[in-house]
Design a protein around this motif. Structure first.
Motif, PDB file in Angstrom:
ATOM      1  N   ASP A  71      -8.417  73.753 -82.219  1.00 48.04           N
ATOM      2  CA  ASP A  71      -7.012  74.441 -82.383  1.00 48.04           C
ATOM      3  C   ASP A  71      -7.092  76.000 -82.029  1.00 48.04           C
ATOM      4  N   ARG A  72      -8.286  76.562 -82.605  1.00 42.02           N
ATOM      5  CA  ARG A  72      -8.626  78.067 -82.295  1.00 42.02           C
ATOM      6  C   ARG A  72      -8.692  78.182 -80.844  1.00 42.02           C
ATOM      7  N   TRP A  73      -9.434  77.379 -80.157  1.00 42.43           N
ATOM      8  CA  TRP A  73      -9.764  77.603 -78.603  1.00 42.43           C
ATOM      9  C   TRP A  73      -8.435  77.529 -77.967  1.00 42.43           C
ATOM     10  N   SER A  74      -7.466  76.503 -78.523  1.00 41.53           N
ATOM     11  CA  SER A  74      -6.254  76.513 -77.799  1.00 41.53           C
ATOM     12  C   SER A  74      -5.459  77.728 -78.092  1.00 41.53           C
ATOM     13  N   TYR A  75      -5.498  78.380 -79.230  1.00 41.08           N
ATOM     14  CA  TYR A  75      -4.836  79.388 -79.569  1.00 41.08           C
ATOM     15  C   TYR A  75      -5.504  80.684 -78.625  1.00 41.08           C
ATOM     16  N   TYR A  76      -6.891  80.597 -78.464  1.00 39.88           N
ATOM     17  CA  TYR A  76      -7.253  81.669 -77.395  1.00 39.88           C
ATOM     18  C   TYR A  76      -6.888  81.260 -76.266  1.00 39.88           C
ATOM     19  N   GLN A  77      -6.698  80.280 -75.766  1.00 36.40           N
ATOM     20  CA  GLN A  77      -6.387  79.930 -74.364  1.00 36.40           C
ATOM     21  C   GLN A  77      -4.802  80.779 -74.283  1.00 36.40           C
ATOM     22  N   ALA A  78      -3.920  80.356 -75.205  1.00 36.33           N
ATOM     23  CA  ALA A  78      -2.563  80.726 -75.276  1.00 36.33           C
ATOM     24  C   ALA A  78      -2.537  82.510 -75.334  1.00 36.33           C
ATOM     25  N   LYS A  79      -3.513  83.013 -76.035  1.00 36.50           N
ATOM     26  CA  LYS A  79      -3.621  84.478 -75.919  1.00 36.50           C
ATOM     27  C   LYS A  79      -4.110  85.154 -74.782  1.00 36.50           C
ATOM     28  N   SER A  80      -4.950  84.105 -73.891  1.00 37.86           N
ATOM     29  CA  SER A  80      -5.431  84.432 -72.412  1.00 37.86           C
ATOM     30  C   SER A  80      -4.189  84.498 -71.571  1.00 37.86           C
ATOM     31  N   LYS A 108      -6.817  91.293 -75.757  1.00 38.73           N
ATOM     32  CA  LYS A 108      -8.184  91.271 -75.803  1.00 38.73           C
ATOM     33  C   LYS A 108      -8.784  91.153 -77.164  1.00 38.73           C
ATOM     34  N   THR A 109      -8.385  92.075 -78.078  1.00 34.31           N
ATOM     35  CA  THR A 109      -8.948  92.058 -79.520  1.00 34.31           C
ATOM     36  C   THR A 109      -8.427  91.048 -80.137  1.00 34.31           C
ATOM     37  N   GLU A 110      -7.391  90.675 -80.032  1.00 37.87           N
ATOM     38  CA  GLU A 110      -7.005  89.245 -80.884  1.00 37.87           C
ATOM     39  C   GLU A 110      -8.050  88.130 -80.176  1.00 37.87           C
ATOM     40  N   LYS A 111      -8.185  87.848 -78.940  1.00 42.17           N
ATOM     41  CA  LYS A 111      -8.911  86.952 -78.477  1.00 42.17           C
ATOM     42  C   LYS A 111     -10.382  86.970 -78.955  1.00 42.17           C
ATOM     43  N   GLU A 112     -10.901  88.264 -79.067  1.00 41.34           N
ATOM     44  CA  GLU A 112     -12.434  88.243 -79.625  1.00 41.34           C
ATOM     45  C   GLU A 112     -12.439  87.628 -80.949  1.00 41.34           C
ATOM     46  N   GLU A 113     -11.235  88.004 -81.793  1.00 45.89           N
ATOM     47  CA  GLU A 113     -11.335  87.738 -83.124  1.00 45.89           C
ATOM     48  C   GLU A 113     -11.450  85.827 -83.218  1.00 45.89           C
ATOM     49  N   LYS A 115     -11.910  83.848 -80.935  1.00 44.28           N
ATOM     50  CA  LYS A 115     -13.333  83.540 -80.209  1.00 44.28           C
ATOM     51  C   LYS A 115     -14.504  83.137 -81.269  1.00 44.28           C
ATOM     52  N   LYS A 116     -14.539  84.355 -82.142  1.00 41.52           N
ATOM     53  CA  LYS A 116     -15.619  84.349 -83.352  1.00 41.52           C
ATOM     54  C   LYS A 116     -15.299  83.300 -84.167  1.00 41.52           C
ATOM     55  N   GLU A 117     -13.827  83.206 -84.558  1.00 43.74           N
ATOM     56  CA  GLU A 117     -13.709  82.020 -85.445  1.00 43.74           C
ATOM     57  C   GLU A 117     -13.885  80.720 -85.035  1.00 43.74           C
ATOM     58  N   ALA A 118     -13.549  80.526 -83.703  1.00 42.62           N
ATOM     59  CA  ALA A 118     -13.836  79.049 -82.828  1.00 42.62           C
ATOM     60  C   ALA A 118     -15.379  78.949 -83.192  1.00 42.62           C
ATOM     61  N   GLU A 119     -16.086  79.747 -82.626  1.00 46.71           N
ATOM     62  CA  GLU A 119     -17.495  79.738 -82.532  1.00 46.71           C
ATOM     63  C   GLU A 119     -18.298  79.443 -83.910  1.00 46.71           C
ATOM     64  N   ALA A 120     -17.634  80.017 -85.050  1.00 48.26           N
ATOM     65  CA  ALA A 120     -17.937  79.821 -86.226  1.00 48.26           C
ATOM     66  C   ALA A 120     -17.940  78.374 -86.643  1.00 48.26           C
ATOM     67  N   LEU A 121     -16.621  77.979 -86.441  1.00 48.79           N
ATOM     68  CA  LEU A 121     -16.331  76.552 -86.767  1.00 48.79           C
ATOM     69  C   LEU A 121     -17.049  75.485 -85.989  1.00 48.79           C
ATOM     70  N   GLU A 122     -17.637  75.759 -84.839  1.00 51.58           N
ATOM     71  CA  GLU A 122     -18.267  74.973 -83.998  1.00 51.58           C
ATOM     72  C   GLU A 122     -19.851  74.902 -84.466  1.00 51.58           C
ATOM     73  N   ARG A 123     -20.133  76.080 -84.997  1.00 50.66           N
ATOM     74  CA  ARG A 123     -21.658  75.934 -85.790  1.00 50.66           C
ATOM     75  C   ARG A 123     -21.496  75.386 -86.901  1.00 50.66           C
TER      76      ARG A 123
END
Length: 189
Positions: A71-80, A108-113, A115-123
Motif C-alpha cells: 500500500d505504501r509503495w502504491s501511495y509512493y507511485q501515486a505521488k510520483s 519529493k519530500t512526501e515521497k521520501e517519507e 519510501k522510508k515507511e515502505a522500506e521499514a515495513l519490508e524489513r
C-alpha cells in the motif's frame, strides 16, 4: 465387551489386568515408566502445538505487513505520478512555474517519507518471516520428540506383553532420545 453377564477379554486386557494385580517388579517398572512417558508426551504435544500456532501467527503478521508495504509503495507511485504532472505543467507556456516547482519539491519530500515507511515495513516482513521459520523449525523438533516418546510407549507395551528386558531398555533409550530432542527444541536448535 459385556452384556447380560457375558464378558470377553482381549489378550492385552488380560495381561494388563494380571500385571496390575501381581507383585511383578518388571511390570510395575514399565507401568510407572509408561505413565511418566505419557506425561512427558502430553507436554511435548502441547509445546508442539503452541509453536505451530506461533509460526502461523507470525506468518500471518508478515502477510499483513507485506500488504501494508505494498500500500505504501502504491501511495509512493501515486505521488510520483503527481510529481511528474507538476513537472510537465512547468513547461506549459503561461503556467505558474513557481507554483509547480513548489509542488514538485513537496512531492519529493512526501515521497521520501513514504519510501522510508515502505522500506521499514519490508524489513519487518523479513524479520517476521524469519521468526516464523524459526518457530516452525522448533515445532518440528517438538514433533520429533513427541514421536520418539510415542515409540517408546509402544516399545514399553510390547516389553510388558513379551517380558523382554531388552525391549524395556530399548524403550528407555528411545524415551531418552525423545527428551534429548525436546531439549534441542527448548534451546531453539
Amino acid at each position: 465387551m459385556s452384556g447380560h453377564g457375558f464378558h470377553v477379554h482381549g489378550p492385552h486386557d488380560h495381561e494388563v489386568e494380571h500385571a496390575a494385580h501381581s507383585n511383578d517388579q518388571f511390570s510395575s517398572r514399565i507401568a510407572v515408566m509408561t505413565a511418566i512417558m505419557a506425561t512427558v508426551g502430553a507436554i511435548l504435544g502441547y509445546e508442539g502445538g503452541a509453536t505451530q500456532n506461533e509460526a502461523a501467527m507470525l506468518k500471518n503478521s508478515a502477510a499483513i505487513k507485506k500488504t501494508e508495504a505494498s500500500d505504501r509503495w502504491s501511495y509512493y507511485q501515486a505521488k510520483s505520478g503527481k510529481q511528474n504532472l507538476a513537472e510537465l505543467a512547468m513547461i506549459i507556456p503561461g503556467s505558474d512555474i513557481e507554483k509547480y516547482k513548489a509542488e514538485v519539491a513537496r512531492y519529493k519530500t512526501e515521497k521520501e517519507e513514504i519510501k522510508k515507511e515502505a522500506e521499514a515495513l519490508e524489513r519487518q516482513v523479513v524479520e517476521l518471516e524469519h521468526a516464523s521459520e524459526a518457530s516452525l523449525h522448533q515445532h518440528h523438533r517438538w514433533a520429533q520428540a513427541m514421536t520418539a516418546v510415542q515409540i517408546a510407549i509402544s516399545l514399553a507395551a510390547i516389553a510388558l506383553l513379551t517380558k523382554k528386558n531388552w525391549l524395556q531398555y530399548a524403550s528407555y533409550g528411545v524415551a531418552a532420545t525423545g527428551v534429548g530432542i525436546a531439549a534441542l527444541a527448548w534451546m531453539h536448535i
